[in-house]
Design an enzyme around this catalytic site. Structure first.
Site, PDB file in Angstrom:
ATOM      1  CE  LYS A 173      -1.724   2.964   2.732  1.00  0.00           C
ATOM      2  NZ  LYS A 173      -1.833   4.118   1.812  1.00  0.00           N
ATOM      3  N   GLY A 226       6.723   5.752   8.027  1.00  0.00           N
ATOM      4  CA  GLY A 226       5.815   6.896   8.038  1.00  0.00           C
ATOM      5  C   GLY A 226       5.961   7.679   9.315  1.00  0.00           C
ATOM      6  CB  SER A 227       3.780  10.173  10.816  1.00  0.00           C
ATOM      7  OG  SER A 227       2.562   9.492  10.986  1.00  0.00           O
ATOM      8  N   GLY A 231       2.614   5.155  13.157  1.00  0.00           N
ATOM      9  CA  GLY A 231       3.414   3.970  13.508  1.00  0.00           C
ATOM     10  C   GLY A 231       3.086   3.449  14.892  1.00  0.00           C
ATOM     11  CD  GLU A 248      13.435   1.942  10.204  1.00  0.00           C
ATOM     12  OE1 GLU A 248      13.692   3.020  10.779  1.00  0.00           O
ATOM     13  OE2 GLU A 248      14.017   0.877  10.456  1.00  0.00           O
ATOM     14  CB  CYS A 282      13.194   9.568   7.959  1.00  0.00           C
ATOM     15  SG  CYS A 282      13.896   8.343   6.887  1.00  0.00           S
ATOM     16  CD  GLN A 329       5.453  17.695   5.420  1.00  0.00           C
ATOM     17  OE1 GLN A 329       4.974  16.584   5.637  1.00  0.00           O
ATOM     18  NE2 GLN A 329       6.021  18.400   6.388  1.00  0.00           N
ATOM     19  CD  GLU A 380      10.249  13.360  10.822  1.00  0.00           C
ATOM     20  OE1 GLU A 380       9.167  12.776  10.995  1.00  0.00           O
ATOM     21  OE2 GLU A 380      11.233  12.821  10.282  1.00  0.00           O
TER      22      GLU A 380
HETATM   23  O1  TXE Z   1       2.407  10.021   7.183  1.00  0.00           O
HETATM   24  P1  TXE Z   1       1.504   8.824   7.663  1.00  0.00           P
HETATM   25  P2  TXE Z   1       2.043  11.180   6.132  1.00  0.00           P
HETATM   26  C1  TXE Z   1       6.126  12.168   8.824  1.00  0.00           C
HETATM   27  C2  TXE Z   1       6.411  13.594   8.491  1.00  0.00           C
HETATM   28  C3  TXE Z   1       5.170  14.023   7.788  1.00  0.00           C
HETATM   29  C4  TXE Z   1       4.120  13.233   8.514  1.00  0.00           C
HETATM   30  C5  TXE Z   1       2.849  12.994   7.780  1.00  0.00           C
HETATM   31  O2  TXE Z   1       6.567  14.303   9.690  1.00  0.00           O
HETATM   32  O3  TXE Z   1       4.930  15.381   7.914  1.00  0.00           O
HETATM   33  O4  TXE Z   1       4.743  12.015   8.784  1.00  0.00           O
HETATM   34  O5  TXE Z   1       3.084  12.267   6.588  1.00  0.00           O
HETATM   35  C6  TXE Z   1      -0.499   5.087   5.884  1.00  0.00           C
HETATM   36  N1  TXE Z   1      -3.453   2.508   9.205  1.00  0.00           N
HETATM   37  N2  TXE Z   1       6.729  11.240   7.892  1.00  0.00           N
HETATM   38  O6  TXE Z   1       0.683  11.723   6.334  1.00  0.00           O
HETATM   39  O7  TXE Z   1       0.129   9.283   7.885  1.00  0.00           O
HETATM   40  C7  TXE Z   1      -0.544   6.205   4.860  1.00  0.00           C
HETATM   41  O8  TXE Z   1      -1.591   6.003   3.945  1.00  0.00           O
HETATM   42  C8  TXE Z   1      -2.592   2.052   8.298  1.00  0.00           C
HETATM   43  C9  TXE Z   1       8.037  10.826   8.243  1.00  0.00           C
HETATM   44  O9  TXE Z   1       2.336  10.710   4.787  1.00  0.00           O
HETATM   45  O10 TXE Z   1       2.215   8.128   8.764  1.00  0.00           O
HETATM   46  C10 TXE Z   1       0.842   6.091   4.239  1.00  0.00           C
HETATM   47  O11 TXE Z   1       0.855   5.028   3.284  1.00  0.00           O
HETATM   48  N3  TXE Z   1      -1.876   2.851   7.486  1.00  0.00           N
HETATM   49  C11 TXE Z   1       8.470   9.628   7.518  1.00  0.00           C
HETATM   50  C12 TXE Z   1       1.715   5.719   5.438  1.00  0.00           C
HETATM   51  O12 TXE Z   1       0.818   5.170   6.410  1.00  0.00           O
HETATM   52  C13 TXE Z   1      -2.021   4.177   7.617  1.00  0.00           C
HETATM   53  C14 TXE Z   1       8.055   9.518   6.094  1.00  0.00           C
HETATM   54  C15 TXE Z   1       2.437   6.915   6.065  1.00  0.00           C
HETATM   55  O13 TXE Z   1       1.465   7.892   6.371  1.00  0.00           O
HETATM   56  C16 TXE Z   1      -2.916   4.713   8.568  1.00  0.00           C
HETATM   57  C17 TXE Z   1       6.713   9.997   5.874  1.00  0.00           C
HETATM   58  C18 TXE Z   1      -3.642   3.823   9.379  1.00  0.00           C
HETATM   59  N4  TXE Z   1      -4.490   4.233  10.320  1.00  0.00           N
HETATM   60  C19 TXE Z   1       6.113  10.843   6.758  1.00  0.00           C
HETATM   61  N5  TXE Z   1      -2.851   6.064   8.466  1.00  0.00           N
HETATM   62  C20 TXE Z   1       9.942   9.392   7.705  1.00  0.00           C
HETATM   63  N6  TXE Z   1      10.535   9.930   8.768  1.00  0.00           N
HETATM   64  O14 TXE Z   1      10.536   8.714   6.884  1.00  0.00           O
HETATM   65  C21 TXE Z   1      -1.970   6.357   7.499  1.00  0.00           C
HETATM   66  N7  TXE Z   1      -1.477   5.223   6.976  1.00  0.00           N
END
Ligand code: TXE
Length: 478
Positions: A173, A226-227, A231, A248, A282, A329, A380
């Site tokens: 996904k 992700g966030s 996470g 991560e 990240c 963002q 972050e």
């Molecule tokens: O992250 P999300 P977003 C951080 C960074 C950014 C913030 C938001 O601070 O501003 O996260 O980014 C999926 N159940 N990073 O909104 O929401 C979502 O669809 C299952 C840091 O993109 O965490 C996406 O595929 N899955 C980071 C993934 O999770 C869910 C890199 C990440 O989304 C879900 C990216 C749920 N309930 C963002 N909700 C890094 N440090 O590498 C969302 N998702």
């Protein structure tokens, strides 16, 4: 004609229940395409297909798996310019950065093609006479992959390639704003000779499709980047149902600059680490911790360097920093810039949205002089916004570097072997860089952090075997 990105389930391209636009953050007037978002039932169908296909795939010859991954890696490398262009349009990193990322994705598939042929095992002497003990690794089963938007080719590659190499089936996904890159990867995988159901792409929202991966007991392991809030939510749910999980998450990575550093190099390292890829890494150096003796000179030189950086359309030549990836963002970045001002941090450079030839999410690279307790120095932000913090000496700099809930990467610029060695030993981070930007890693060695940054085994390199396999210990009395 508008390009439409669809999902790939059980060897078929499928329409989704919903449509949405795939934006181009450099030019909102010319979207990349549109995508079809699947619903929970379709995500479950993908999991069902993966569960059906996995047992036979797990028993295929490693050579068959290696050949499939090698095919994918070769094609990505051969088409890196074209894929890089798509990535630049969709995510907004510059074309050079995007082509580099596409090449990295290809190299990762090639690496894991080799790893499929090197699945490790052990044979030990038993404590009982006549008994043999063997330790082997088997696929973990169906792997759910939830990826972010900031590396839309490389991060999926470093999750999909090991999943398939070690004999698992995968349901991938992608993040909502990068369906085109996910589709392009899936399109190549669809021609790699994989049996139907071994690899599935489900484009859709986190709340619906991501959640379906967490809820379904046929998913044996879940890997997420992700966030932190998302996470941590997944971690709680995984614990409740005994799901193997790897996370991560964020970083607030320190780059220490000591007075003995080569200052020109340190400035280059800091600017690269903090601002390239629009700060959306990240591993970005979002905290610049500078020894007092060189602080003012360092800040002045960084300022001159920032003034010379060109912000613009990701596809335009000569552009150093592309747009912020999404309106959401951008909102986060601007709100943190406001928080920094309100808290009394001193805005040294940037801080404002830029109006360029095309309407896009352009933000001037921003630098604050901050105190360690300021939120902009602790949380972050994930944009081209960095905080510089003054340190009295090395010990103070190390203490500041470690004073964070995160622990992904930490860097130091110094010409002192003594301080470099001490820092490598005492930085509380999964990765440490000496005289290098905190962002920018090799593909064949472990990637991951400590503290709130990561959970579970490391990704990448041969350490990936830990997450994507399960160990069996077999005893034989001949
Ligand atoms: O992250 P999300 P977003 C951080 C960074 C950014 C913030 C938001 O601070 O501003 O996260 O980014 C999926 N159940 N990073 O909104 O929401 C979502 O669809 C299952 C840091 O993109 O965490 C996406 O595929 N899955 C980071 C993934 O999770 C869910 C890199 C990440 O989304 C879900 C990216 C749920 N309930 C963002 N909700 C890094 N440090 O590498 C969302 N998702």
């Amino acid at each position: 004609m508008t390009q439409r990105f669809r999902s790939y389930i059980d060897g078929q391209w499928v329409e989704g229940a919903d449509s949405a636009q795939d934006e181009n953050p450099s030019d909102l007037a010319s979207p990349v395409g549109e995508y079809a978002a699947v619903d929970a039932a379709q995500a479950q169908a993908a999991i069902e297909a993966a569960a059906r296909a996995q047992p036979a795939w797990g028993l295929t010859s490693p050579q068959q798996r290696a050949d499939a991954l090698d095919f994918v890696g070769s094609e990505i490398l051969a088409r890196k310019e074209e894929l890089g262009r798509l990535l630049a349009r969709e995510e907004g990193k510059t074309l050079a950065e995007s082509i580099g990322e596409a090449a990295r994705a290809g190299q990762i598939f090639k690496f894991f093609a080799g790893e499929a042929l090197r699945i490790p095992g052990e044979k030990l002497a038993s404590t009982r006479p006549g008994v043999d003990v063997e330790i082997t690794r088997e696929p973990v089963g169906v792997v759910g992959i939830i990826a972010p938007w900031n590396f839309p080719l490389a991060i999926p590659a470093w999750k999909i390639a090991p999943a398939l190499a070690y004999g698992n089936a995968a349901v991938f996904k992608p993040a909502e704003i990068v369906p085109g890159c996910a589709w392009a990867l899936a399109e190549i995988l669809s021609r790699a000779g994989l049996p139907a159901g071994v690899f599935n792409l489900v484009i859709g929202s986190g709340r619906v499709v991501g959640q379906a991966l967490v809820d379904d007991r046929r998913v044996d392991a879940l890997t997420f980047t992700g966030s932190v809030p998302t996470g941590n939510g997944l971690l709680r749910q995984a614990a409740a149902r005994g799901l193997k999980i790897q996370l991560e998450m964020g970083g607030k990575n320190p780059l220490v600059v000591l007075a003995d550093a080569d200052l020109d190099k340190a400035v280059e390292i800091a600017v690269n680490g903090a601002y390239f890829s629009t700060g959306q890494r990240c591993t970005a150096s979002s905290r610049l911790i500078v020894e007092s003796a060189v602080h003012d000179e360092f800040v002045a030189r960084v300022g001159r360097r920032l003034a010379a950086l060109k912000v613009g359309d990701a596809l335009e030549s000569g552009v150093d920093i592309g747009p912020v990836a999404s309106a959401e963002q951008m909102q986060t970045n601007l709100s943190y810039i406001g928080v920094g001002r309100d808290e009394g941090a001193e805005l040294l450079y940037g801080g404002e949205e830029l109006e360029l030839r095309t309407r896009g999410h352009y933000l001037a690279p921003t630098l604050f002089a901050a105190q360690p307790q300021h939120r902009i120095a602790r949380e972050e932000i994930f944009g081209p916004v960095a905080a510089v913090i003054r340190a009295d000496d090395y010990d103070h700099a190390l203490q500041l570097a470690n004073d964070t809930e995160f622990g992904l990467c930490a860097g130091i610029c110094t010409t002192s072997l003594k301080y470099a060695t001490h820092f490598k030993r005492h930085a509380q981070a999964g990765m440490v860089m000496v005289n290098l930007p905190t962002a920018g890693v090799d593909p064949h060695v472990p990637f991951g952090g400590r503290k709130a940054s990561s959970y579970g085994p490391r990704e990448q390199g041969r350490y990936a075997v830990e997450f994507y396999t399960t160990v069996k210990t077999a005893y034989t009395l001949a």
